[in-house]
Design an enzyme around this catalytic site. Structure first.
Site, PDB file in Angstrom:
ATOM      1  N   ALA A  10       0.834  -1.204   0.000  1.00 19.21           N
ATOM      2  CA  ALA A  10       0.000   0.000   0.000  1.00 19.21           C
ATOM      3  C   ALA A  10       0.865   1.249   0.000  1.00 19.21           C
ATOM      4  O   ALA A  10       0.520   2.260   0.605  1.00 19.21           O
ATOM      5  CB  ALA A  10      -0.924  -0.002   1.218  1.00 19.21           C
ATOM      6  N   GLY A 148       0.737  -7.152 -16.271  1.00 19.85           N
ATOM      7  CA  GLY A 148       1.816  -8.030 -16.685  1.00 19.85           C
ATOM      8  C   GLY A 148       1.261  -9.278 -17.343  1.00 19.85           C
ATOM      9  O   GLY A 148       0.253  -9.834 -16.898  1.00 19.85           O
ATOM     10  N   GLU A 163       6.170  -7.326 -17.768  1.00 14.71           N
ATOM     11  CA  GLU A 163       5.337  -6.146 -17.555  1.00 14.71           C
ATOM     12  C   GLU A 163       5.004  -5.499 -18.895  1.00 14.71           C
ATOM     13  O   GLU A 163       5.725  -5.630 -19.882  1.00 14.71           O
ATOM     14  CB  GLU A 163       6.053  -5.141 -16.646  1.00 14.71           C
ATOM     15  CG  GLU A 163       6.296  -5.641 -15.228  1.00 14.71           C
ATOM     16  CD  GLU A 163       5.015  -5.788 -14.426  1.00 14.71           C
ATOM     17  OE1 GLU A 163       3.942  -5.385 -14.923  1.00 14.71           O
ATOM     18  OE2 GLU A 163       5.075  -6.317 -13.306  1.00 14.71           O
ATOM     19  N   ASN A 178      -1.179 -11.302 -14.989  1.00 11.56           N
ATOM     20  CA  ASN A 178      -0.794 -11.486 -13.593  1.00 11.56           C
ATOM     21  C   ASN A 178      -1.743 -10.705 -12.695  1.00 11.56           C
ATOM     22  O   ASN A 178      -1.971  -9.511 -12.902  1.00 11.56           O
ATOM     23  CB  ASN A 178       0.645 -10.994 -13.408  1.00 11.56           C
ATOM     24  CG  ASN A 178       1.086 -11.015 -11.962  1.00 11.56           C
ATOM     25  OD1 ASN A 178       0.697 -11.901 -11.207  1.00 11.56           O
ATOM     26  ND2 ASN A 178       1.919 -10.051 -11.584  1.00 11.56           N
ATOM     27  N   ARG A 341     -31.678  12.917  12.263  1.00 14.23           N
ATOM     28  CA  ARG A 341     -30.290  13.257  12.543  1.00 14.23           C
ATOM     29  C   ARG A 341     -29.760  12.371  13.669  1.00 14.23           C
ATOM     30  O   ARG A 341     -30.525  11.689  14.358  1.00 14.23           O
ATOM     31  CB  ARG A 341     -30.189  14.747  12.872  1.00 14.23           C
ATOM     32  CG  ARG A 341     -30.504  15.635  11.669  1.00 14.23           C
ATOM     33  CD  ARG A 341     -30.685  17.083  12.047  1.00 14.23           C
ATOM     34  NE  ARG A 341     -29.474  17.646  12.626  1.00 14.23           N
ATOM     35  CZ  ARG A 341     -29.414  18.864  13.177  1.00 14.23           C
ATOM     36  NH1 ARG A 341     -30.518  19.618  13.232  1.00 14.23           N
ATOM     37  NH2 ARG A 341     -28.284  19.312  13.676  1.00 14.23           N
ATOM     38  N   HIS A 371     -46.381  15.680  11.378  1.00 15.35           N
ATOM     39  CA  HIS A 371     -45.936  16.511  10.262  1.00 15.35           C
ATOM     40  C   HIS A 371     -45.426  17.877  10.715  1.00 15.35           C
ATOM     41  O   HIS A 371     -45.792  18.407  11.757  1.00 15.35           O
ATOM     42  CB  HIS A 371     -47.064  16.726   9.227  1.00 15.35           C
ATOM     43  CG  HIS A 371     -48.439  16.755   9.806  1.00 15.35           C
ATOM     44  ND1 HIS A 371     -49.509  16.143   9.206  1.00 15.35           N
ATOM     45  CD2 HIS A 371     -48.919  17.302  10.945  1.00 15.35           C
ATOM     46  CE1 HIS A 371     -50.595  16.315   9.939  1.00 15.35           C
ATOM     47  NE2 HIS A 371     -50.255  17.021  11.001  1.00 15.35           N
ATOM     48  N   TYR A 374     -40.083  20.162  14.294  1.00 18.37           N
ATOM     49  CA  TYR A 374     -38.682  19.941  14.651  1.00 18.37           C
ATOM     50  C   TYR A 374     -38.620  19.470  16.093  1.00 18.37           C
ATOM     51  O   TYR A 374     -39.115  20.142  17.009  1.00 18.37           O
ATOM     52  CB  TYR A 374     -37.859  21.221  14.496  1.00 18.37           C
ATOM     53  CG  TYR A 374     -36.465  21.077  15.059  1.00 18.37           C
ATOM     54  CD1 TYR A 374     -35.540  20.216  14.471  1.00 18.37           C
ATOM     55  CD2 TYR A 374     -36.082  21.772  16.198  1.00 18.37           C
ATOM     56  CE1 TYR A 374     -34.271  20.056  14.996  1.00 18.37           C
ATOM     57  CE2 TYR A 374     -34.811  21.625  16.733  1.00 18.37           C
ATOM     58  CZ  TYR A 374     -33.912  20.769  16.129  1.00 18.37           C
ATOM     59  OH  TYR A 374     -32.654  20.606  16.654  1.00 18.37           O
ATOM     60  N   SER A 413     -51.456  22.343  17.544  1.00 19.92           N
ATOM     61  CA  SER A 413     -50.595  22.788  16.455  1.00 19.92           C
ATOM     62  C   SER A 413     -49.875  24.079  16.831  1.00 19.92           C
ATOM     63  O   SER A 413     -50.393  24.914  17.573  1.00 19.92           O
ATOM     64  CB  SER A 413     -51.436  23.024  15.192  1.00 19.92           C
ATOM     65  OG  SER A 413     -52.012  21.812  14.757  1.00 19.92           O
TER      66      SER A 413
END
Length: 498
Positions: A10, A148, A163, A178, A341, A371, A374, A413
């Site tokens: 890596a 390769g 290669e 390869n 969230r 509906h 929040y 509401s």
């Protein structure tokens, strides 16, 4: 395979990705390519796992250690200070092994994301059964550009790898390539590495040259052909990343379908590799299930839904919802157009309806937020109902505070809950109420005063406006209607004699 070591390469620069993120840390299906490689080799149970890092080591090394911690195993980091080729990278990896290690060394790369444990196990089994000094994976590609080429004798024996940059025209026509995944006897590997040369087009130490050296020493070279090229395909740019990502997703989706999940449109459904889904769940078009999301059985998810690290209980419905790090109870209904969230926990049989946003909120069994609401930093009990357009006012500009709502509460509401505040069990609030103080159990909280109408305000303040004209016409119509009603109800005049 306890007496074995794995070396994952890596250390490459990954310049073709054109990214500030190291190539091996680019992700597909919820894991980085390095994580895919490490998961695959960890399934072999090797004694040693070495990750060779070079450029971008400050990002790659910590990521490798974190993945190892997740896998519950030790990871050794080897550093390739100079980019001198794959042979040199493997040499750096061997330096991290104990001097008395005498087992098999598996070499693979950190950018082969679809390689799986079963394919690696087949490589090891062949290596052991043939008492080979080196065994390599090969595959056949319609377009072998960049790979390769495998060189064989007329009787099929592998004699080497050339290669692309060093291949002749006839060698470039070879389609067996390869896969850059090997099993070496450690003695043969050390011997070959010590004799690698840089007399090639790249001026590097090629690991592929070790194959011919081992064979030249009289060693046994074997190959395992992988019939599915995608399993050993590497990634060099974002086009290949997207192509392999789509292929991996197709396989993940198909696996869920075979396990009893209905996925209506696989082409528009994306599921990460760590996601779990129960039987008889239906996943509708445009759905993304990401991270560690866990969906129960008999659920309906989607359409157009994205869930990341979300737990969904049996029988729940989640429609056109975006959720992150949340919990949805069994039988609950969420959506459409709901935003969950982090920290949201909805109880069994609860409801979060259209245009509801929640954050860091616990919502009890059977409670409904239908509906336009929040709910932030709140705890709501069981079987309560939150009226439309309510807002949990949790932030005063400096501090976030919590609101506590009891069980069997009914709120009108447009109620505002100004935290910190508590509403007791069984309480009610009137429409338009601003709750600033605690509400006792069973009480009705009303903060609005009597309505006051200011007659003629529009005519005085907005003369000449359409509103004023409409009001004047309505008043005239009202006077005419009143006169008509008066005439209809008037008593006739008494008769007079003549």
């Amino acid at each position: 395979m306890s007496d074995a070591a794995v070396v994952i390469l890596a250390a490459g620069a990954g310049t073709r990705m054109k990214s500030d993120t190291p190539k091996v840390l680019h992700s597909l299906a919820g894991r980085s390519m390095l994580a895919h490689s490490m998961h695959a080799v960890a399934g072999l149970g090797p004694r040693h796992l070495v990750v060779v890092v070079g450029k971008h080591r400050e990002q790659v090394a910590p990521a490798a250690l974190q993945i190892g911690e997740h896998l519950g195993r030790t990871v050794d980091i080897a550093v390739q200070e100079e980019q001198r080729g794959t042979g040199h990278a493997v040499e750096c990896g061997l330096a991290a092994l104990p001097a008395d290690f005498h087992g098999v060394v598996v070499v693979t790369a950190g950018d082969v994301p679809l390689l799986d444990t079963d394919t690696l196990a087949q490589l090891i089994a062949t290596h052991d059964a043939e008492s080979a000094d080196v065994t390599l994976l090969t595959t056949t590609m319609a377009d072998p550009t960049g790979y390769g080429r495998i060189l064989r004798t007329q009787d099929g024996e592998v004699i080497g790898i050339v290669e692309q940059a060093d291949a002749t025209e006839s060698q470039r026509a070879i389609t067996e390539v390869n896969a850059a995944v090997y099993a070496f006897g450690v003695g043969a590997l050390r011997s070959a590495l010590s004799r690698l040369k840089t007399d090639n087009a790249q001026g590097e130490l090629y690991l592929t040259d070790a194959i011919a050296l081992v064979r030249g020493d009289g060693g046994t070279v074997r190959a395992v052909h992988v019939d599915d090229p995608a399993l050993v395909a590497g990634v060099n740019d974002r086009v290949q990343l997207a192509d392999l990502g789509a292929e991996l997703n197709r396989r993940v989706v198909a696996a869920h379908q075979r396990a009893g999940v209905t996925i209506v449109d696989p082409a528009t459904t994306w599921i990460d590799v760590d996601v779990t889904i129960g039987r008889d769940t239906v996943v509708r078009p445009g759905t993304q299930l990401l991270g560690a999301t866990a969906v129960g059985g008999r659920c309906e998810i989607g359409p157009d839904t994205t869930l990341t690290d979300v737990t969904v209980g049996d029988g729940a419905q989640v429609i056109r919802t975006h959720g992150t790090s949340s919990q949805i109870g069994a039988g609950a209904v969420v959506g459409p157009f709901t935003y969950l969230r982090p920290g949201t926990a909805l109880g069994a049989d609860g409801k979060l309806g259209a245009f509801v946003e929640t954050k860091n909120a616990t919502i009890g069994t059977g409670t409904k937020v239908p509906h336009l609401t929040y709910v932030g930093d709140a705890d709501i009990g069981e079987h309560s109902n939150i009226g439309a357009s309510s807002v949990f006012v949790n932030y005063d500009g400096e501090t976030k505070s919590r609101t506590t709502i009891g069980s069997h509460v009914r709120t009108g509401s447009d109620t505002m809950f100004v935290a910190p505040v508590t509403v007791g069990d069984g309480a009610y609030t009137g429409a338009g109420t601003v709750i600033r103080d605690d509400v006792p159990p069973g009480a009705l909280a009303v903060s609005a005063g009597p309505q006051r109408n200011i007659e003629g305000w529009v005519a005085r303040k907005r003369p000449g406006s359409k509103a004023a004209a409409a009001a004047e016409a309505a008043a005239a119509d009202g006077d005419t209607a009143a006169a008509d009603r008066a005439a209809a109800t008037a008593k006739p005049a008494p008769a007079t004699g003549e």
